[in-house]
Design an enzyme around this catalytic site. Structure first.
Site, PDB file in Angstrom:
ATOM      1  N   PRO A 243      56.240  66.241  26.555  1.00  0.00           N
ATOM      2  CA  PRO A 243      55.028  66.445  25.642  1.00  0.00           C
ATOM      3  C   PRO A 243      54.725  65.981  24.770  1.00  0.00           C
ATOM      4  O   PRO A 243      55.354  65.872  23.723  1.00  0.00           O
ATOM      5  CB  PRO A 243      54.956  68.242  25.762  1.00  0.00           C
ATOM      6  N   ASN A 244      53.286  65.614  24.560  1.00  0.00           N
ATOM      7  CA  ASN A 244      52.849  64.691  23.433  1.00  0.00           C
ATOM      8  C   ASN A 244      53.784  63.371  23.533  1.00  0.00           C
ATOM      9  O   ASN A 244      52.509  62.469  22.708  1.00  0.00           O
ATOM     10  CB  ASN A 244      53.694  65.579  22.218  1.00  0.00           C
TER      11      ASN A 244
ATOM     12  N   ARG B 115      49.658  58.037  16.811  1.00  0.00           N
ATOM     13  CA  ARG B 115      50.063  58.437  15.438  1.00  0.00           C
ATOM     14  C   ARG B 115      51.068  58.478  15.253  1.00  0.00           C
ATOM     15  O   ARG B 115      52.243  58.203  16.105  1.00  0.00           O
ATOM     16  CB  ARG B 115      49.918  60.334  15.793  1.00  0.00           C
TER      17      ARG B 115
ATOM     18  N   TYR C 297      57.769  56.431  15.407  1.00  0.00           N
ATOM     19  CA  TYR C 297      57.504  56.163  16.725  1.00  0.00           C
ATOM     20  C   TYR C 297      57.188  54.964  17.310  1.00  0.00           C
ATOM     21  O   TYR C 297      57.010  54.642  18.045  1.00  0.00           O
ATOM     22  CB  TYR C 297      56.816  56.832  17.934  1.00  0.00           C
TER      23      TYR C 297
ATOM     24  N   ASN D   3      63.096  61.741  29.074  1.00  0.00           N
ATOM     25  CA  ASN D   3      62.839  62.016  27.576  1.00  0.00           C
ATOM     26  C   ASN D   3      61.754  63.215  27.481  1.00  0.00           C
ATOM     27  O   ASN D   3      61.045  63.587  27.820  1.00  0.00           O
ATOM     28  CB  ASN D   3      61.577  60.543  26.832  1.00  0.00           C
TER      29      ASN D   3
ATOM     30  N   ALA E  29      59.873  67.647  22.980  1.00  0.00           N
ATOM     31  CA  ALA E  29      60.097  69.195  22.087  1.00  0.00           C
ATOM     32  C   ALA E  29      60.718  69.408  22.914  1.00  0.00           C
ATOM     33  O   ALA E  29      61.654  70.725  22.883  1.00  0.00           O
ATOM     34  CB  ALA E  29      59.301  69.174  21.877  1.00  0.00           C
TER      35      ALA E  29
ATOM     36  N   HIS F 174      64.549  70.330  23.091  1.00  0.00           N
ATOM     37  CA  HIS F 174      65.314  71.220  21.714  1.00  0.00           C
ATOM     38  C   HIS F 174      65.295  72.653  22.163  1.00  0.00           C
ATOM     39  O   HIS F 174      66.015  73.445  21.837  1.00  0.00           O
ATOM     40  CB  HIS F 174      64.755  70.481  20.878  1.00  0.00           C
TER      41      HIS F 174
ATOM     42  N   GLU G   9      69.271  60.477  28.827  1.00  0.00           N
ATOM     43  CA  GLU G   9      68.119  60.948  27.654  1.00  0.00           C
ATOM     44  C   GLU G   9      67.955  59.890  27.842  1.00  0.00           C
ATOM     45  O   GLU G   9      68.930  59.639  27.296  1.00  0.00           O
ATOM     46  CB  GLU G   9      69.113  62.284  27.273  1.00  0.00           C
TER      47      GLU G   9
ATOM     48  N   HIS H 141      65.777  58.532  23.493  1.00  0.00           N
ATOM     49  CA  HIS H 141      64.981  59.680  23.037  1.00  0.00           C
ATOM     50  C   HIS H 141      64.067  58.248  21.933  1.00  0.00           C
ATOM     51  O   HIS H 141      64.885  57.089  21.326  1.00  0.00           O
ATOM     52  CB  HIS H 141      65.125  60.243  21.675  1.00  0.00           C
ATOM     53  N   ILE H 142      62.816  57.860  21.405  1.00  0.00           N
ATOM     54  CA  ILE H 142      62.868  57.041  20.104  1.00  0.00           C
ATOM     55  C   ILE H 142      62.889  56.674  19.668  1.00  0.00           C
ATOM     56  O   ILE H 142      64.043  56.349  18.551  1.00  0.00           O
ATOM     57  CB  ILE H 142      60.787  56.881  20.418  1.00  0.00           C
TER      58      ILE H 142
ATOM     59  N   ARG I 143      67.094  64.193  11.868  1.00  0.00           N
ATOM     60  CA  ARG I 143      65.542  64.141  12.008  1.00  0.00           C
ATOM     61  C   ARG I 143      66.106  65.730  11.451  1.00  0.00           C
ATOM     62  O   ARG I 143      67.039  66.755  11.409  1.00  0.00           O
ATOM     63  CB  ARG I 143      64.539  64.280  12.963  1.00  0.00           C
TER      64      ARG I 143
HETATM   65  O1  CA2 Z   1      62.036  60.689  19.680  1.00  0.00           O
HETATM   66  C1  CA2 Z   1      61.923  60.835  20.374  1.00  0.00           C
HETATM   67  O2  CA2 Z   1      61.328  60.546  21.464  1.00  0.00           O
HETATM   68  C2  CA2 Z   1      61.378  62.549  20.798  1.00  0.00           C
HETATM   69  O3  CA2 Z   1      61.891  62.979  22.422  1.00  0.00           O
HETATM   70  C3  CA2 Z   1      59.768  62.515  20.473  1.00  0.00           C
HETATM   71  C4  CA2 Z   1      59.135  64.419  20.526  1.00  0.00           C
HETATM   72  C5  CA2 Z   1      60.200  65.013  19.698  1.00  0.00           C
HETATM   73  O4  CA2 Z   1      59.842  66.471  19.493  1.00  0.00           O
HETATM   74  C6  CA2 Z   1      62.028  64.336  19.981  1.00  0.00           C
HETATM   75  O5  CA2 Z   1      62.679  65.696  18.717  1.00  0.00           O
HETATM   76  C7  CA2 Z   1      61.972  63.061  20.115  1.00  0.00           C
HETATM   77  C8  CA2 Z   1      58.238  64.288  19.923  1.00  0.00           C
HETATM   78  C9  CA2 Z   1      57.280  63.827  20.798  1.00  0.00           C
HETATM   79  C10 CA2 Z   1      55.453  63.574  20.836  1.00  0.00           C
HETATM   80  O6  CA2 Z   1      55.581  61.792  20.215  1.00  0.00           O
HETATM   81  C11 CA2 Z   1      54.736  61.812  19.646  1.00  0.00           C
HETATM   82  C12 CA2 Z   1      54.134  60.424  19.548  1.00  0.00           C
HETATM   83  C13 CA2 Z   1      52.842  59.791  18.452  1.00  0.00           C
HETATM   84  C14 CA2 Z   1      52.145  60.526  17.792  1.00  0.00           C
HETATM   85  C15 CA2 Z   1      52.615  61.926  17.889  1.00  0.00           C
HETATM   86  C16 CA2 Z   1      53.035  62.536  19.020  1.00  0.00           C
END
Ligand code: CA2
Length: 142
Positions: free
Chosen positions: A10-11, A18, A23, A74, A77, A80, A98, A100-101, A107
């Site tokens: 998601p997202n 953003r 990211y 990836n 959210a 977790h 796995e 993650h960016i 964090r």
């Molecule tokens: O660091 C990562 O790749 C995460 O999987 C990204 C997730 C976050 O919940 C994880 O803890 C770590 C969030 C993805 C949302 O991505 C966005 C990118 C740009 C703007 C808003 C959200």
């Protein structure tokens, strides 16, 4: 050609739009393009997907059984929170990386637990969007 599925949670469709400080400025489409290009060099046929829905991700993982050779995930959210994705991944007997960016362990505390990590062969985190390419290279070694 080895078939590699890359799943994004998601997202992640908002990537580049953003929070560039966390990211980066590249979009998910940019990442998809890089993965397809590096995949060709590594002999991987890449299927790159994103979903905001936990159940859709679970269905895609189930459908991967017997049809793909490696998985990058990836789960965003859902990393977790999702026992459902953890259970679905346990059904696969292929290498799972796995990715993650950012580095969730550096964090907020609620990001420190990963339900993906116990079923993953490797974790790539904190390397920015190019971490997807490092993950593909690791998959090539497995
Ligand atoms: O660091 C990562 O790749 C995460 O999987 C990204 C997730 C976050 O919940 C994880 O803890 C770590 C969030 C993805 C949302 O991505 C966005 C990118 C740009 C703007 C808003 C959200």
């Amino acid at each position: 050609m080895k078939r590699v599925l890359i799943l994004n949670g998601p997202n992640l469709n908002m990537l580049g739009l953003r929070e560039p400080d966390i990211y980066g400025e590249h979009t998910l489409d940019d990442v998809k393009g890089w993965c397809i290009e590096r995949g060709q060099q590594l002999g991987f046929d890449i299927d790159f997907r994103q979903s905001n829905h936990e159940g859709e991700l679970v269905t895609w993982i189930q459908e991967a059984r017997g049809t793909i050779d490696g998985l990058l995930i990836n789960a965003a959210a859902y990393t977790h929170t999702s026992v459902a994705i953890h259970d679905a991944l346990k059904l696969l007997d292929i290498p799972i990386i796995e990715v993650h960016i950012s580095d969730p362990k550096k964090r907020e505390e609620f990001r420190h637990i990963s339900y993906i990590e116990p079923v993953a062969s490797e974790v790539v985190a904190g390397e920015g969007p190019k971490g997807y390419l490092l993950a593909l290279e690791k998959l090539g070694e497995l």
